[in-house]
Design a protein around this motif. Sequence first.
Motif, mmCIF file in Angstrom:
data_model
loop_
_atom_site.group_PDB
_atom_site.id
_atom_site.type_symbol
_atom_site.label_atom_id
_atom_site.label_comp_id
_atom_site.label_asym_id
_atom_site.label_seq_id
_atom_site.Cartn_x
_atom_site.Cartn_y
_atom_site.Cartn_z
ATOM 1 N N UNK A 38 -13.848 22.649 -18.493
ATOM 2 C CA UNK A 38 -13.741 21.337 -19.142
ATOM 3 C C UNK A 38 -12.397 21.142 -19.829
ATOM 4 N N UNK A 39 -11.887 22.186 -20.452
ATOM 5 C CA UNK A 39 -10.619 22.045 -21.184
ATOM 6 C C UNK A 39 -9.457 21.755 -20.242
ATOM 7 N N UNK A 40 -9.487 22.376 -19.077
ATOM 8 C CA UNK A 40 -8.411 22.130 -18.098
ATOM 9 C C UNK A 40 -8.511 20.702 -17.583
ATOM 10 N N UNK A 41 -9.733 20.280 -17.259
ATOM 11 C CA UNK A 41 -9.924 18.908 -16.806
ATOM 12 C C UNK A 41 -9.464 17.917 -17.881
ATOM 13 N N UNK A 42 -9.812 18.196 -19.145
ATOM 14 C CA UNK A 42 -9.435 17.299 -20.240
ATOM 15 C C UNK A 42 -7.916 17.202 -20.380
ATOM 16 N N UNK A 43 -7.230 18.336 -20.174
ATOM 17 C CA UNK A 43 -5.766 18.310 -20.255
ATOM 18 C C UNK A 43 -5.175 17.477 -19.123
ATOM 19 N N UNK A 44 -5.829 17.498 -17.971
ATOM 20 C CA UNK A 44 -5.403 16.643 -16.849
ATOM 21 C C UNK A 44 -5.659 15.183 -17.177
ATOM 22 N N UNK A 45 -6.918 14.894 -17.516
ATOM 23 C CA UNK A 45 -7.359 13.507 -17.679
ATOM 24 C C UNK A 45 -6.662 12.807 -18.843
ATOM 25 N N UNK A 53 5.360 17.608 -18.535
ATOM 26 C CA UNK A 53 6.137 17.571 -17.295
ATOM 27 C C UNK A 53 5.495 18.322 -16.155
ATOM 28 N N UNK A 54 4.150 18.466 -16.201
ATOM 29 C CA UNK A 54 3.445 19.249 -15.190
ATOM 30 C C UNK A 54 2.446 18.401 -14.410
ATOM 31 N N UNK A 55 2.311 18.743 -13.165
ATOM 32 C CA UNK A 55 1.273 18.189 -12.301
ATOM 33 C C UNK A 55 0.384 19.369 -11.902
ATOM 34 N N UNK A 56 -0.749 19.528 -12.597
ATOM 35 C CA UNK A 56 -1.601 20.700 -12.421
ATOM 36 C C UNK A 56 -2.715 20.394 -11.423
ATOM 37 N N UNK A 57 -2.802 21.224 -10.408
ATOM 38 C CA UNK A 57 -3.858 21.101 -9.404
ATOM 39 C C UNK A 57 -4.860 22.242 -9.588
ATOM 40 N N UNK A 58 -6.125 21.893 -9.822
ATOM 41 C CA UNK A 58 -7.177 22.900 -9.912
ATOM 42 C C UNK A 58 -7.707 23.177 -8.514
ATOM 43 N N UNK A 235 -5.099 19.480 -24.577
ATOM 44 C CA UNK A 235 -6.293 19.037 -23.873
ATOM 45 C C UNK A 235 -7.566 19.462 -24.573
ATOM 46 N N UNK A 236 -7.586 20.674 -25.122
ATOM 47 C CA UNK A 236 -8.761 21.155 -25.846
ATOM 48 C C UNK A 236 -8.981 20.318 -27.100
ATOM 49 N N UNK A 237 -7.918 20.018 -27.808
ATOM 50 C CA UNK A 237 -8.042 19.179 -29.010
ATOM 51 C C UNK A 237 -8.587 17.805 -28.651
ATOM 52 N N UNK A 241 -12.338 16.062 -29.596
ATOM 53 C CA UNK A 241 -12.364 14.765 -30.282
ATOM 54 C C UNK A 241 -13.092 13.705 -29.467
ATOM 55 N N UNK A 242 -13.146 13.879 -28.124
ATOM 56 C CA UNK A 242 -13.747 12.880 -27.238
ATOM 57 C C UNK A 242 -14.658 13.550 -26.203
ATOM 58 N N UNK A 243 -15.651 14.308 -26.628
ATOM 59 C CA UNK A 243 -16.463 15.069 -25.665
ATOM 60 C C UNK A 243 -17.231 14.192 -24.685
ATOM 61 N N UNK A 244 -17.749 13.065 -25.159
ATOM 62 C CA UNK A 244 -18.551 12.226 -24.282
ATOM 63 C C UNK A 244 -17.684 11.453 -23.298
ATOM 64 N N UNK A 245 -16.530 10.967 -23.776
ATOM 65 C CA UNK A 245 -15.599 10.279 -22.878
ATOM 66 C C UNK A 245 -15.124 11.234 -21.791
ATOM 67 N N UNK A 246 -14.857 12.471 -22.187
ATOM 68 C CA UNK A 246 -14.415 13.474 -21.212
ATOM 69 C C UNK A 246 -15.528 13.777 -20.213
ATOM 70 N N UNK A 247 -16.762 13.866 -20.696
ATOM 71 C CA UNK A 247 -17.894 14.131 -19.798
ATOM 72 C C UNK A 247 -18.051 13.019 -18.769
ATOM 73 N N UNK A 248 -17.970 11.777 -19.198
ATOM 74 C CA UNK A 248 -18.116 10.651 -18.290
ATOM 75 C C UNK A 248 -17.021 10.656 -17.225
ATOM 76 N N UNK A 249 -15.810 11.005 -17.632
ATOM 77 C CA UNK A 249 -14.711 11.087 -16.661
ATOM 78 C C UNK A 249 -14.933 12.257 -15.702
ATOM 79 N N UNK A 250 -15.476 13.346 -16.217
ATOM 80 C CA UNK A 250 -15.719 14.543 -15.416
ATOM 81 C C UNK A 250 -16.736 14.263 -14.313
ATOM 82 N N UNK A 251 -17.852 13.644 -14.661
ATOM 83 C CA UNK A 251 -18.888 13.400 -13.647
ATOM 84 C C UNK A 251 -18.508 12.251 -12.710
ATOM 85 N N UNK A 252 -17.607 11.404 -13.150
ATOM 86 C CA UNK A 252 -17.096 10.377 -12.230
ATOM 87 C C UNK A 252 -16.253 11.049 -11.152
#
Length: 309
Positions: A38-45, A53-58, A235-237, A241-252
């Motif tokens: 989740x933290x990596x996804x949050x740093x992306x999103x 200056x990074x484009x991170x591909x998981x 991204x972790x911070x 601060x936005x766990x639900x917003x991050x979750x909604x973006x994750x499942x989308x």
Amino acid sequence: MNRLLRAIASLLLLATINAQAAEKVRLLLDWFINPNHAAIFAAQYSGAFKQQGLDVEMIAPADSASVPLLLAAGKADLAISYQPQLYTLVDKQVPVIRVGTLINQPLNTLTAVSGDIHSIKDFAGKSIGYAIPGAEDVAIRNMLKSQGVDVNSVKLVNLNMDAVSALLTHKIDGALTIFRNYELLDLQDKGAKPVSFKPEDYGVPAYDELIILANSNTAANDPRIPAFLRGLDAGIAWLRAHPQQAWQAFIKRYPELDTPLNHQAWQATLPYFAMHSAEFNQARYQAFGEYMKANGLITTVAPLARYSL
């Protein structure tokens, strides 16, 4: 109007330059994508990586066991792995090194669901399942020894089945493969009343569950690594601060993961992410190395500089 058009053109040009300047980072995951990432996804999103200056591909691996070898072979820039695995990789001269931490404490537990197990001592004469030969059966033996249990009185079972099902059908009495942020929740959801014991409380030194590896031949001179860690921390911070917003973006993005259990796991994992991913606890890494050597899992404890930058 001309001034407005020039301003828009300048912004578009700046965006194009920034996009061109973003450096690619190929990150191999330890497993298929799940709430542990989740933290990596949050740093992306959230744009935290982009700001660095990074484009991170998981990249989810086809075979999780091959991840460190693919990293060593230059097929990825970074990889997610486990602290215990790091020692065996170094012991085998695989050119990888820890550069950061994602989850800074163990997640697995020794768990039972039968009503007659209330302490480690109650496993005497019982059966305990594990999944990873070497690391996990050794951990079980140390947990038993810490409470004076005769290890020979306990049957250790190398599981080739789902641990939750094995516990619920009483094929085993306990399992070390029950993670506190997922399988433990699953057992509770299925109506069980699990009793869990943390390895770090019973003879197994504390360790980082998930760490970030890089190629040891190039890591020291790669400016993308500190940039990645700064982005990850941001991204972790943002995630906390936005766990639900991050979750909604994750499942989308990953609709197949939209289940009640994954949502529970998402929330349960938030406290486990390291706030400062670059921090390196030298005493803890030394202690776990000594534990690995004492239990015959590695031949020697390397200097700490070989394990982490």
